[in-house]
Write an enzyme that holds these catalytic residues in place. Structure first.
Site, PDB file in Angstrom:
ATOM      1  N   HIS A  15      46.315  28.808   1.239  1.00  0.00           N
ATOM      2  CA  HIS A  15      45.092  28.585   2.019  1.00  0.00           C
ATOM      3  C   HIS A  15      44.587  27.150   1.898  1.00  0.00           C
ATOM      4  O   HIS A  15      44.965  26.388   1.002  1.00  0.00           O
ATOM      5  CB  HIS A  15      44.000  29.545   1.546  1.00  0.00           C
ATOM      6  N   GLU A  88      44.908  36.794  -4.686  1.00  0.00           N
ATOM      7  CA  GLU A  88      45.163  36.011  -5.888  1.00  0.00           C
ATOM      8  C   GLU A  88      45.048  36.908  -7.126  1.00  0.00           C
ATOM      9  O   GLU A  88      44.489  38.003  -7.072  1.00  0.00           O
ATOM     10  CB  GLU A  88      44.174  34.838  -5.970  1.00  0.00           C
TER      11      GLU A  88
END
Length: 215
Positions: A15, A88
């Site tokens: 990202h 994550e």
């Protein structure tokens, strides 16, 4: 880059920038938004990745990855499939702390993690547990690709590293040797007769063909 030789490829794309990245603050599963710079990074990277002709996009369901993937969806017209398995690493008490704060409060734990030892950072997930949830999802999505197809996986630095390590069959203590990904950079895996192979790592420009004896 799409498999003119009939092989499938996977682009694992981190990202864009967040405010917590700038503050060196551990994000984990905390849902942090992109900065304006992060959005611009995503737009630039999306234009490059779109030229590879991706066939499918899968994405973590956290906002920083959702907004990054949206830029690629906008230029390719592809739908995005979201899955929490691509989030994550959950890092418990570490989340929200800067790296300096983590070292001050959890120094031995932090050092053990950097040595590649199995550590539940802040009481959270082991890196192998992250690989257990993310790598199979990526493999299943890749199996659905057409011959010569390209899958884009939009995820997070730690999850991408552990997924690459698992797909390459590397022992978990060596995963840290892969190094981190810069914001909105990517790594590329390609199919080979021996399984997945790392073709590019932490790239921010379109890959060049490999010409030589190691093809």
């Amino acid at each position: 880059m799409t498999g003119t030789d009939g092989t499938r490829r996977i682009v694992l794309w981190r990202h864009g920038q967040t405010a917590w990245n700038l503050e060196r603050r551990f994000q984990g599963t905390t849902d942090v938004e992109l900065t304006d710079t992060g959005r611009a990074q995503a737009r630039r990277a999306a234009r490059l990745l779109a030229t590879l002709g991706p066939d499918a996009i899968i994405c973590s369901d956290l906002r920083r990855t959702v907004d990054t993937a949206a830029e690629l969806a906008a230029v390719t017209g592809l739908a995005v499939t979201y899955d929490e398995a691509l989030r994550e690493t959950y890092a418990g008490a570490w989340q929200g702390l800067t790296h300096d704060e983590i070292m001050a409060r959890f120094g031995e734990e932090y050092a053990a993690w950097k040595r590649g030892e199995p550590v539940r950072r802040g009481g959270g997930e082991l890196e192998t547990e992250v690989a257990d949830r993310a790598a199979p999802l990526v493999e299943r999505a890749a199996e659905k690709l057409p011959r010569g197809g390209l899958l884009v996986v939009v995820s997070h630095g730690g999850t991408i590293r552990t997924t690459i390590g698992r797909l390459l069959g590397l022992p978990s203590p060596s995963w840290e040797s892969l190094g981190g990904l810069s914001n909105c950079c990517w790594s590329v895996l390609g199919e080979s007769v021996r399984g997945w192979r790392l073709l590019e790592h932490n790239a921010g420009s379109l890959p060049e063909p490999v010409i030589g004896d190691d093809v």
